[in-house]
Design a protein around this motif. Structure first.
Motif, PDB file in Angstrom:
ATOM      1  N   LYS A   1       0.965  -1.209  -0.056  1.00  0.00           N
ATOM      2  CA  LYS A   1      -0.063   0.001  -0.169  1.00  0.00           C
ATOM      3  C   LYS A   1       1.118   1.316  -0.001  1.00  0.00           C
ATOM      4  CE  LYS A   1      -3.558   1.576   2.293  1.00  0.00           C
ATOM      5  NZ  LYS A   1      -4.623   1.947   3.842  1.00  0.00           N
ATOM      6  N   PRO A   2       0.271   1.945  -0.839  1.00  0.00           N
ATOM      7  CA  PRO A   2       1.694   3.327  -0.863  1.00  0.00           C
ATOM      8  C   PRO A   2       1.140   4.077  -0.156  1.00  0.00           C
ATOM      9  CG  PRO A   2      -0.331   3.201  -2.211  1.00  0.00           C
ATOM     10  CD  PRO A   2      -0.757   1.957  -1.892  1.00  0.00           C
ATOM     11  N   PRO A   3       2.463   4.532   0.844  1.00  0.00           N
ATOM     12  CA  PRO A   3       2.101   5.765   2.333  1.00  0.00           C
ATOM     13  C   PRO A   3       1.161   6.567   1.732  1.00  0.00           C
ATOM     14  CG  PRO A   3       4.806   5.945   1.067  1.00  0.00           C
ATOM     15  CD  PRO A   3       3.721   5.030   0.038  1.00  0.00           C
ATOM     16  N   GLU A   4       0.458   7.267   2.836  1.00  0.00           N
ATOM     17  CA  GLU A   4       0.043   8.147   2.721  1.00  0.00           C
ATOM     18  C   GLU A   4       0.666   9.848   2.717  1.00  0.00           C
ATOM     19  OE1 GLU A   4      -3.578   8.378   3.252  1.00  0.00           O
ATOM     20  OE2 GLU A   4      -3.702   6.070   3.060  1.00  0.00           O
ATOM     21  N   PRO A   5       0.434  10.737   2.124  1.00  0.00           N
ATOM     22  CA  PRO A   5       1.416  11.940   2.184  1.00  0.00           C
ATOM     23  C   PRO A   5       1.403  11.850   3.523  1.00  0.00           C
ATOM     24  CG  PRO A   5      -0.826  11.844   0.552  1.00  0.00           C
ATOM     25  CD  PRO A   5      -0.414  10.311   1.423  1.00  0.00           C
ATOM     26  N   ARG A   6       2.643  12.935   3.637  1.00  0.00           N
ATOM     27  CA  ARG A   6       2.599  13.712   4.637  1.00  0.00           C
ATOM     28  C   ARG A   6       2.191  15.000   4.961  1.00  0.00           C
ATOM     29  NH1 ARG A   6       8.617  11.391   6.880  1.00  0.00           N
ATOM     30  NH2 ARG A   6       7.805   8.738   6.596  1.00  0.00           N
ATOM     31  N   MET A   7       1.987  15.481   5.885  1.00  0.00           N
ATOM     32  CA  MET A   7       0.937  17.150   5.649  1.00  0.00           C
ATOM     33  C   MET A   7       2.807  17.668   6.330  1.00  0.00           C
ATOM     34  SD  MET A   7      -2.197  18.632   6.652  1.00  0.00           S
ATOM     35  CE  MET A   7      -2.987  17.708   6.613  1.00  0.00           C
TER      36      MET A   7
ATOM     37  N   ALA B   1       0.600  23.160   4.581  1.00  0.00           N
ATOM     38  CA  ALA B   1       1.452  24.219   3.290  1.00  0.00           C
ATOM     39  C   ALA B   1       1.995  23.090   2.253  1.00  0.00           C
ATOM     40  CB  ALA B   1       2.457  25.318   3.602  1.00  0.00           C
ATOM     41  N   PHE B   2       2.642  21.981   2.189  1.00  0.00           N
ATOM     42  CA  PHE B   2       2.532  21.346   1.594  1.00  0.00           C
ATOM     43  C   PHE B   2       2.629  20.146   2.385  1.00  0.00           C
ATOM     44  CE2 PHE B   2       6.218  23.846   1.826  1.00  0.00           C
ATOM     45  CZ  PHE B   2       5.856  24.864   1.531  1.00  0.00           C
ATOM     46  N   LYS B   3       1.916  19.325   0.892  1.00  0.00           N
ATOM     47  CA  LYS B   3       1.743  18.002   0.734  1.00  0.00           C
ATOM     48  C   LYS B   3       2.543  16.497  -0.001  1.00  0.00           C
ATOM     49  CE  LYS B   3      -3.466  16.712   1.883  1.00  0.00           C
ATOM     50  NZ  LYS B   3      -4.399  16.891   0.874  1.00  0.00           N
TER      51      LYS B   3
ATOM     52  N   GLN C   1       4.638  12.904  -0.407  1.00  0.00           N
ATOM     53  CA  GLN C   1       4.276  11.700  -0.332  1.00  0.00           C
ATOM     54  C   GLN C   1       5.894  11.424  -1.406  1.00  0.00           C
ATOM     55  OE1 GLN C   1       1.005  10.554  -3.363  1.00  0.00           O
ATOM     56  NE2 GLN C   1       0.692   8.611  -2.136  1.00  0.00           N
ATOM     57  N   ILE C   2       6.070  10.637  -0.911  1.00  0.00           N
ATOM     58  CA  ILE C   2       7.420   9.187  -1.484  1.00  0.00           C
ATOM     59  C   ILE C   2       7.246   7.905  -1.874  1.00  0.00           C
ATOM     60  CG2 ILE C   2       8.942   8.034  -0.601  1.00  0.00           C
ATOM     61  CD1 ILE C   2       9.110   9.278   1.645  1.00  0.00           C
ATOM     62  N   ARG C   3       7.961   8.195  -3.369  1.00  0.00           N
ATOM     63  CA  ARG C   3       6.739   7.047  -3.912  1.00  0.00           C
ATOM     64  C   ARG C   3       8.235   6.485  -4.527  1.00  0.00           C
ATOM     65  NH1 ARG C   3       2.857  10.231  -8.227  1.00  0.00           N
ATOM     66  NH2 ARG C   3       1.153  10.619  -6.476  1.00  0.00           N
ATOM     67  N   GLU C   4       8.885   4.723  -4.248  1.00  0.00           N
ATOM     68  CA  GLU C   4       9.767   4.291  -4.396  1.00  0.00           C
ATOM     69  C   GLU C   4      10.779   5.561  -4.380  1.00  0.00           C
ATOM     70  OE1 GLU C   4       9.571   2.439  -7.879  1.00  0.00           O
ATOM     71  OE2 GLU C   4       7.665   0.601  -7.442  1.00  0.00           O
ATOM     72  N   ARG C   5      11.710   5.842  -5.339  1.00  0.00           N
ATOM     73  CA  ARG C   5      12.629   6.282  -5.587  1.00  0.00           C
ATOM     74  C   ARG C   5      12.700   7.974  -5.359  1.00  0.00           C
ATOM     75  NH1 ARG C   5      17.604   3.779  -4.635  1.00  0.00           N
ATOM     76  NH2 ARG C   5      18.815   5.732  -5.312  1.00  0.00           N
ATOM     77  N   GLU C   6      11.316   8.685  -5.776  1.00  0.00           N
ATOM     78  CA  GLU C   6      10.463   9.254  -5.549  1.00  0.00           C
ATOM     79  C   GLU C   6      10.217  10.023  -4.713  1.00  0.00           C
ATOM     80  OE1 GLU C   6       7.902   9.086  -9.204  1.00  0.00           O
ATOM     81  OE2 GLU C   6       9.260   9.424 -10.638  1.00  0.00           O
ATOM     82  N   ILE C   7      10.089  11.543  -4.313  1.00  0.00           N
ATOM     83  CA  ILE C   7       9.901  12.350  -3.852  1.00  0.00           C
ATOM     84  C   ILE C   7       8.812  13.855  -4.090  1.00  0.00           C
ATOM     85  CG2 ILE C   7       9.686  14.053  -1.532  1.00  0.00           C
ATOM     86  CD1 ILE C   7      12.815  12.808  -0.838  1.00  0.00           C
ATOM     87  N   VAL C   8       7.588  13.127  -3.979  1.00  0.00           N
ATOM     88  CA  VAL C   8       7.399  14.644  -4.962  1.00  0.00           C
ATOM     89  C   VAL C   8       6.131  15.405  -3.969  1.00  0.00           C
ATOM     90  CG1 VAL C   8       5.037  14.651  -5.914  1.00  0.00           C
ATOM     91  CG2 VAL C   8       6.193  12.525  -5.848  1.00  0.00           C
ATOM     92  N   ILE C   9       6.620  16.634  -4.131  1.00  0.00           N
ATOM     93  CA  ILE C   9       5.551  17.738  -3.348  1.00  0.00           C
ATOM     94  C   ILE C   9       4.631  18.069  -3.634  1.00  0.00           C
ATOM     95  CG2 ILE C   9       6.688  20.413  -2.202  1.00  0.00           C
ATOM     96  CD1 ILE C   9       9.024  18.747  -1.992  1.00  0.00           C
ATOM     97  N   LYS C  10       3.243  18.586  -3.390  1.00  0.00           N
ATOM     98  CA  LYS C  10       2.908  18.914  -3.275  1.00  0.00           C
ATOM     99  C   LYS C  10       2.213  20.429  -2.479  1.00  0.00           C
ATOM    100  CE  LYS C  10      -2.334  18.386  -4.519  1.00  0.00           C
ATOM    101  NZ  LYS C  10      -3.569  17.952  -4.592  1.00  0.00           N
ATOM    102  N   VAL C  11       2.491  21.232  -3.416  1.00  0.00           N
ATOM    103  CA  VAL C  11       2.121  22.640  -2.909  1.00  0.00           C
ATOM    104  C   VAL C  11      -0.119  23.068  -3.161  1.00  0.00           C
ATOM    105  CG1 VAL C  11       2.814  24.994  -2.841  1.00  0.00           C
ATOM    106  CG2 VAL C  11       4.101  23.136  -3.930  1.00  0.00           C
ATOM    107  N   GLU C  12       0.085  23.647  -1.412  1.00  0.00           N
ATOM    108  CA  GLU C  12      -1.624  24.061  -1.412  1.00  0.00           C
ATOM    109  C   GLU C  12      -1.105  25.673  -2.130  1.00  0.00           C
ATOM    110  OE1 GLU C  12      -3.509  21.809  -0.283  1.00  0.00           O
ATOM    111  OE2 GLU C  12      -2.368  20.498   1.141  1.00  0.00           O
ATOM    112  N   GLU C  13      -2.461  25.463  -1.903  1.00  0.00           N
ATOM    113  CA  GLU C  13      -3.014  26.703  -2.719  1.00  0.00           C
ATOM    114  C   GLU C  13      -3.405  27.767  -1.486  1.00  0.00           C
ATOM    115  OE1 GLU C  13      -7.963  27.242  -4.017  1.00  0.00           O
ATOM    116  OE2 GLU C  13      -7.134  25.246  -5.153  1.00  0.00           O
ATOM    117  N   GLY C  14      -2.140  28.898  -1.603  1.00  0.00           N
ATOM    118  CA  GLY C  14      -2.371  30.279  -1.027  1.00  0.00           C
ATOM    119  C   GLY C  14      -0.649  30.145  -0.909  1.00  0.00           C
ATOM    120  N   VAL C  15      -0.487  29.130  -1.313  1.00  0.00           N
ATOM    121  CA  VAL C  15       1.570  29.685  -1.171  1.00  0.00           C
ATOM    122  C   VAL C  15       2.030  29.948  -2.182  1.00  0.00           C
ATOM    123  CG1 VAL C  15       3.197  27.566  -0.540  1.00  0.00           C
ATOM    124  CG2 VAL C  15       1.415  27.718   0.883  1.00  0.00           C
ATOM    125  N   ASP C  16       3.118  30.733  -2.511  1.00  0.00           N
ATOM    126  CA  ASP C  16       3.952  31.158  -3.460  1.00  0.00           C
ATOM    127  C   ASP C  16       5.032  30.083  -3.939  1.00  0.00           C
ATOM    128  OD1 ASP C  16       5.700  32.262  -5.289  1.00  0.00           O
ATOM    129  OD2 ASP C  16       6.098  34.258  -3.713  1.00  0.00           O
TER     130      ASP C  16
END
Length: 353
Positions: A292-298, A307-309, A311-326
């Motif tokens: 099961k893929p790990p839950e996104p960290r807030m 401000a960010f979410k 998520q780690i996918r194998e050898r990738e770190i995916v950063i999702k910027v929340e609305e309102g952040v430059d």
């Protein structure tokens, strides 16, 4: 005067004297009565003989009690085609074919109905007066199916052993005979001493030694597969048999599972080799465990607002910027943090070839 020099008159007188002296006891004399009715030509006489032949041949000969029954016909009639009632014909106990395709029998019956019988069946006469099939089992069944009462046949004078050999070899040219049925015929011929090896079988049946070897290899399957072939003789063709042997060799303890896989051919007889292999090996493939893929960290700001979410996918770190952040500012700060982190690492240089 000697008899040689007697005159004709003297010889006649002497003959009369001997006849008078002969006993007077009446003698019984059998004479052939003169022919009556219209005279017959040679062709008519031959036709009468042919008509009388079936009646003579039908007379059963008492069993002498010998271990092997002898042919009841004194003369081999295989050169003569005659009509025999279908109800008087029985199957051969030496016939390797045990199952018949009803659809093909129906088609053969329609052919007989449309074109007639091109080739006579071959039978031998039994002590009971019945006729045992030597060749023509399918034609006999087709004739019964379309309602014929009799069929053209040649009667051969054969002993049990001769009939067995003739029946075993008569099907060799039949393309509808399955590989397993051929194997049983070849093995029976070996067991009965008609040949001592595969080369002899090839000569006896008029086929290649390679074919004999391929067919006989089916008899080496374990009993669960053999039992399946007894029910469905045409189930395994040579190319299918090779695949089944390969899988059994790799998984000898899983015979029931493999047999269940082979049963797929009952409904899909035209399945190719690759499809069959896929079916047979599927139960033995290692099942991949899906994690099961790990839950996104807030990542929250100073007020605890997201401000960010990340998520780690194998050898990738995916950063999702929340609305309102430059986004530009966030990316520069993130890149700066990553550079600082990279400065603490000591990685091996990759060789460039």
């Amino acid at each position: 005067m000697s008899k040689a020099h007697q005159s004709e008159a003297a010889f006649t007188a002497s003959l009369k004297d001997r006849l008078r002296a002969a006993p007077t006891t009446p003698q019984t004399m059998h004479m052939t009565p003169p022919p009556s009715g219209a005279s017959k030509s040679l062709e008519d006489l031959l036709r009468d003989d042919a008509a009388d032949a079936p009646a003579l041949a039908a007379a059963p000969v008492p069993d002498s009690g010998a271990a092997e029954s002898r042919p009841t016909a004194l003369v081999d009639e295989s050169n003569v085609v005659r009509k025999i009632a279908l109800q008087d014909i029985v199957d051969s106990p030496y016939q390797p074919r045990k199952r018949y395709d009803e659809t093909r029998i129906q088609l053969l019956g329609e052919t007989l109905k449309a074109r007639g019988q091109d080739e006579a069946i071959v039978v031998r006469r039994l002590p009971s007066g019945k006729y045992e099939l030597v060749s023509g089992h399918r034609r006999t069944r087709a004739a019964r199916l379309i309602g014929w009462s009799e069929i053209d046949a040649r009667v051969r004078a054969l002993s049990d052993r001769q009939a067995e050999l003739a029946t075993l070899t008569s099907n060799e040219s039949n393309e509808e005979l399955s590989t397993y049925e051929r194997a049983k015929a070849y093995q029976e011929a070996l067991d009965r001493g008609f040949a001592s090896d595969q080369k002899g079988i090839a000569t006896l049946f008029g086929c290649s030694q390679g074919r004999v070897s391929q067919c006989l290899s089916l008899l080496q399957f374990p009993m669960p597969i053999i039992d399946l072939l007894e029910k469905y003789p045409g189930l395994l063709k040579t190319r299918h048999a090779r695949v089944v042997k390969e899988v059994i060799a790799k998984h000898p303890q899983a015979l029931d599972t493999i047999t269940a896989g082979v049963e797929v051919l009952i409904d899909k007889p035209e399945m190719d080799v690759d499809e069959l292999r896929a079916v047979l090996v599927k139960p033995f493939e290692k099942k991949r465990v899906r994690t099961k893929p790990p839950e996104p960290r807030m990542i929250t700001d100073k007020n605890g607002v997201s401000a960010f979410k990340v998520q780690i996918r194998e050898r990738e770190i995916v950063i999702k910027v929340e609305e309102g952040v430059d986004v530009d500012l966030a990316s520069r700060r993130a890149m700066g943090a990553l550079r600082e982190f990279a400065g603490t690492l000591e990685l091996q240089k990759k060789k460039i070839i």
